[in-house]
Design an enzyme around this catalytic site. Structure first.
Site, PDB file in Angstrom:
ATOM      1  N   ASP A 159      66.166 -22.629  82.493  1.00  0.00           N
ATOM      2  CA  ASP A 159      66.837 -23.234  83.627  1.00  0.00           C
ATOM      3  C   ASP A 159      68.187 -23.741  83.104  1.00  0.00           C
ATOM      4  OD1 ASP A 159      67.180 -24.556  86.184  1.00  0.00           O
ATOM      5  OD2 ASP A 159      66.698 -26.423  85.150  1.00  0.00           O
ATOM      6  N   LEU A 160      69.147 -23.960  83.976  1.00  0.00           N
ATOM      7  CA  LEU A 160      70.483 -24.389  83.521  1.00  0.00           C
ATOM      8  C   LEU A 160      70.661 -25.906  83.639  1.00  0.00           C
ATOM      9  CD1 LEU A 160      73.402 -23.620  82.650  1.00  0.00           C
ATOM     10  CD2 LEU A 160      73.943 -23.350  85.061  1.00  0.00           C
ATOM     11  N   ASP A 161      70.712 -26.380  84.912  1.00  0.00           N
ATOM     12  CA  ASP A 161      70.990 -27.800  85.166  1.00  0.00           C
ATOM     13  C   ASP A 161      69.854 -28.665  84.614  1.00  0.00           C
ATOM     14  OD1 ASP A 161      73.394 -27.373  86.743  1.00  0.00           O
ATOM     15  OD2 ASP A 161      72.104 -26.629  88.319  1.00  0.00           O
TER      16      ASP A 161
ATOM     17  N   THR B  42      74.360 -31.251  84.335  1.00  0.00           N
ATOM     18  CA  THR B  42      75.175 -31.205  85.549  1.00  0.00           C
ATOM     19  C   THR B  42      74.568 -32.021  86.681  1.00  0.00           C
ATOM     20  OG1 THR B  42      74.136 -29.071  85.747  1.00  0.00           O
ATOM     21  CG2 THR B  42      76.484 -29.064  85.283  1.00  0.00           C
TER      22      THR B  42
ATOM     23  N   LYS C 124      66.478 -32.301  92.129  1.00  0.00           N
ATOM     24  CA  LYS C 124      66.539 -31.431  90.944  1.00  0.00           C
ATOM     25  C   LYS C 124      65.791 -30.119  91.202  1.00  0.00           C
ATOM     26  CE  LYS C 124      67.478 -34.816  87.435  1.00  0.00           C
ATOM     27  NZ  LYS C 124      67.004 -35.621  86.315  1.00  0.00           N
ATOM     28  N   GLY C 125      66.460 -29.012  90.923  1.00  0.00           N
ATOM     29  CA  GLY C 125      65.844 -27.700  91.102  1.00  0.00           C
ATOM     30  C   GLY C 125      65.840 -27.226  92.546  1.00  0.00           C
TER      31      GLY C 125
ATOM     32  N   ARG D  89      71.072 -25.786  97.300  1.00  0.00           N
ATOM     33  CA  ARG D  89      72.127 -26.575  97.961  1.00  0.00           C
ATOM     34  C   ARG D  89      71.791 -26.844  99.427  1.00  0.00           C
ATOM     35  NH1 ARG D  89      77.598 -23.546  97.723  1.00  0.00           N
ATOM     36  NH2 ARG D  89      76.822 -23.270  95.604  1.00  0.00           N
TER      37      ARG D  89
ATOM     38  N   SER E 171      68.186 -19.853  87.184  1.00  0.00           N
ATOM     39  CA  SER E 171      68.663 -21.082  87.832  1.00  0.00           C
ATOM     40  C   SER E 171      68.833 -20.901  89.337  1.00  0.00           C
ATOM     41  CB  SER E 171      70.026 -21.458  87.223  1.00  0.00           C
ATOM     42  OG  SER E 171      70.676 -22.433  87.984  1.00  0.00           O
ATOM     43  N   ALA E 172      68.661 -21.994  90.073  1.00  0.00           N
ATOM     44  CA  ALA E 172      68.885 -21.966  91.524  1.00  0.00           C
ATOM     45  C   ALA E 172      70.368 -22.036  91.868  1.00  0.00           C
ATOM     46  CB  ALA E 172      68.164 -23.157  92.166  1.00  0.00           C
ATOM     47  N   SER E 173      71.193 -22.354  90.877  1.00  0.00           N
ATOM     48  CA  SER E 173      72.614 -22.614  91.148  1.00  0.00           C
ATOM     49  C   SER E 173      73.409 -21.344  91.420  1.00  0.00           C
ATOM     50  CB  SER E 173      73.243 -23.337  89.964  1.00  0.00           C
ATOM     51  OG  SER E 173      74.636 -23.463  90.171  1.00  0.00           O
TER      52      SER E 173
ATOM     53  N   ASN F 109      76.580 -21.592  91.016  1.00  0.00           N
ATOM     54  CA  ASN F 109      77.759 -21.863  90.180  1.00  0.00           C
ATOM     55  C   ASN F 109      77.483 -21.616  88.704  1.00  0.00           C
ATOM     56  OD1 ASN F 109      79.701 -22.980  92.182  1.00  0.00           O
ATOM     57  ND2 ASN F 109      78.076 -24.492  92.486  1.00  0.00           N
TER      58      ASN F 109
ATOM     59  N   LYS G  21      62.409 -22.087  93.987  1.00  0.00           N
ATOM     60  CA  LYS G  21      61.308 -22.591  93.171  1.00  0.00           C
ATOM     61  C   LYS G  21      60.531 -23.579  94.043  1.00  0.00           C
ATOM     62  CE  LYS G  21      64.382 -22.423  89.122  1.00  0.00           C
ATOM     63  NZ  LYS G  21      65.159 -23.176  88.120  1.00  0.00           N
TER      64      LYS G  21
ATOM     65  N   GLU H  19      62.140 -25.757  81.621  1.00  0.00           N
ATOM     66  CA  GLU H  19      62.467 -26.344  82.925  1.00  0.00           C
ATOM     67  C   GLU H  19      62.434 -27.874  82.902  1.00  0.00           C
ATOM     68  OE1 GLU H  19      63.245 -26.453  85.993  1.00  0.00           O
ATOM     69  OE2 GLU H  19      63.494 -24.356  86.526  1.00  0.00           O
ATOM     70  N   ASP H  20      63.352 -28.496  83.647  1.00  0.00           N
ATOM     71  CA  ASP H  20      63.328 -29.965  83.759  1.00  0.00           C
ATOM     72  C   ASP H  20      62.777 -30.424  85.110  1.00  0.00           C
ATOM     73  OD1 ASP H  20      65.637 -29.077  85.192  1.00  0.00           O
ATOM     74  OD2 ASP H  20      66.426 -31.118  85.139  1.00  0.00           O
TER      75      ASP H  20
HETATM   76  C1  BG6 Z   1      69.808 -26.481  90.659  1.00  0.00           C
HETATM   77  C2  BG6 Z   1      70.054 -27.970  90.652  1.00  0.00           C
HETATM   78  O1  BG6 Z   1      69.849 -25.978  89.354  1.00  0.00           O
HETATM   79  O2  BG6 Z   1      70.803 -25.817  91.424  1.00  0.00           O
HETATM   80  C3  BG6 Z   1      70.145 -28.498  92.069  1.00  0.00           C
HETATM   81  O3  BG6 Z   1      69.007 -28.616  89.955  1.00  0.00           O
HETATM   82  C4  BG6 Z   1      71.211 -27.716  92.844  1.00  0.00           C
HETATM   83  O4  BG6 Z   1      70.471 -29.869  92.038  1.00  0.00           O
HETATM   84  C5  BG6 Z   1      70.895 -26.233  92.798  1.00  0.00           C
HETATM   85  O5  BG6 Z   1      71.267 -28.144  94.207  1.00  0.00           O
HETATM   86  C6  BG6 Z   1      71.944 -25.387  93.513  1.00  0.00           C
HETATM   87  O6  BG6 Z   1      73.157 -25.493  92.833  1.00  0.00           O
HETATM   88  P1  BG6 Z   1      74.563 -25.023  93.391  1.00  0.00           P
HETATM   89  O7  BG6 Z   1      75.458 -25.108  92.179  1.00  0.00           O
HETATM   90  O8  BG6 Z   1      74.400 -23.606  93.855  1.00  0.00           O
HETATM   91  O9  BG6 Z   1      74.948 -25.922  94.497  1.00  0.00           O
HETATM   92 MG    MG Z   2      67.060 -28.030  86.324  1.00  0.00          MG
END
Ligand code: BG6
Ligand code: MG
Length: 216
Positions: free
Chosen positions: A10-12, A18, A46-47, A50, A115-117, A119, A146, A170-171
């Protein structure tokens, strides 16, 4: 002989911290809408994607918004968040994360990001570790959040590894659940009180080693 052949991170909260930037941006949005967000509230995000994070925040503030308004609010939060992550530097990699990634690769293990992000590309570039992953699966490539295992199963698939040979770091509780739902081992990064479903819990990747990995 260990069956582990790949690590999915996982990233964040695992590679970079972040969560603090997500919190600052969501809190600013909540404040502009007339209420506050506590750090305890932030734990529940967390996880979480958005879109879902915004739904929860609006619910906590007792607000109802149209789909269009929600899209604008999520975009505003992301603009503030992107401003912050654009200023990230390599010294923001969490202790031990880069060293463990390198150790895995030198041992012949495959590495992926899960990661769910949306970014993640920017963050990996800014902290200078994009080249340490054989596959990057993030919010741009998955549709199921997730604890659905989609993100990790796609990672395993891109690495060409069966799930049983993968370990996820994973956190988030939902992230540990996603790994388990995908038939993978899970290492929780954080507190054992929270991440008790994991096969092993460490406080950070600086506590991880190949020896511990092969014992899983
Ligand atoms: C997860 C974070 O990794 O990514 C969440 O733990 C975040 O807090 C999610 O909302 C989505 O991230 P992003 O960067 O696409 O807004
Ligand atoms: Mg995380």
């Amino acid at each position: 002989m260990s069956t582990i052949r790949a690590c999915i991170f996982d990233l964040d909260g695992v590679i970079v911290d972040t969560a603090v930037y997500h919190y600052k941006a969501w809190r600013r949005l909540a404040n502009e809408l007339g209420f506050d967000l506590t750090e305890k509230d932030n734990e529940k995000l967390k996880g979480v994607s958005r879109v879902r994070s915004l739904e929860l925040i609006l619910q906590w503030g007792g607000l109802t918004k149209t789909k269009e308004e929600q899209e604008a609010l999520a975009a505003q939060k992301n603009d503030w968040y992107v401003d912050m992550i654009n200023r990230m530097t390599p010294d923001e990699i969490l202790p031990g994360a880069k060293a463990f990634l390198i150790a895995c690769r030198e041992a012949g293990l495959k590495t992926a990001l899960g990661s769910a992000s949306k970014n993640s590309g920017t963050i990996l570039d800014k902290v200078g570790i994009a080249g340490l992953f054989d596959a990057v699966i993030d919010g741009n490539k998955v549709s199921k959040p997730k604890p659905d295992p989609e993100v990790f199963l796609k990672g395993a698939e891109e690495l060409g590894m069966p799930p049983a040979m993968c370990v996820v770091f994973e956190d988030a509780i939902v992230g540990v659940e996603a790994a388990k739902n995908g038939g993978m081992k899970a290492v929780g990064v954080g507190s054992p009180d929270v991440l008790y479903e994991a096969d092993l819990v460490i406080s950070g990747l600086n506590e991880m080693s190949l020896e511990k990995l092969y014992l899983l």
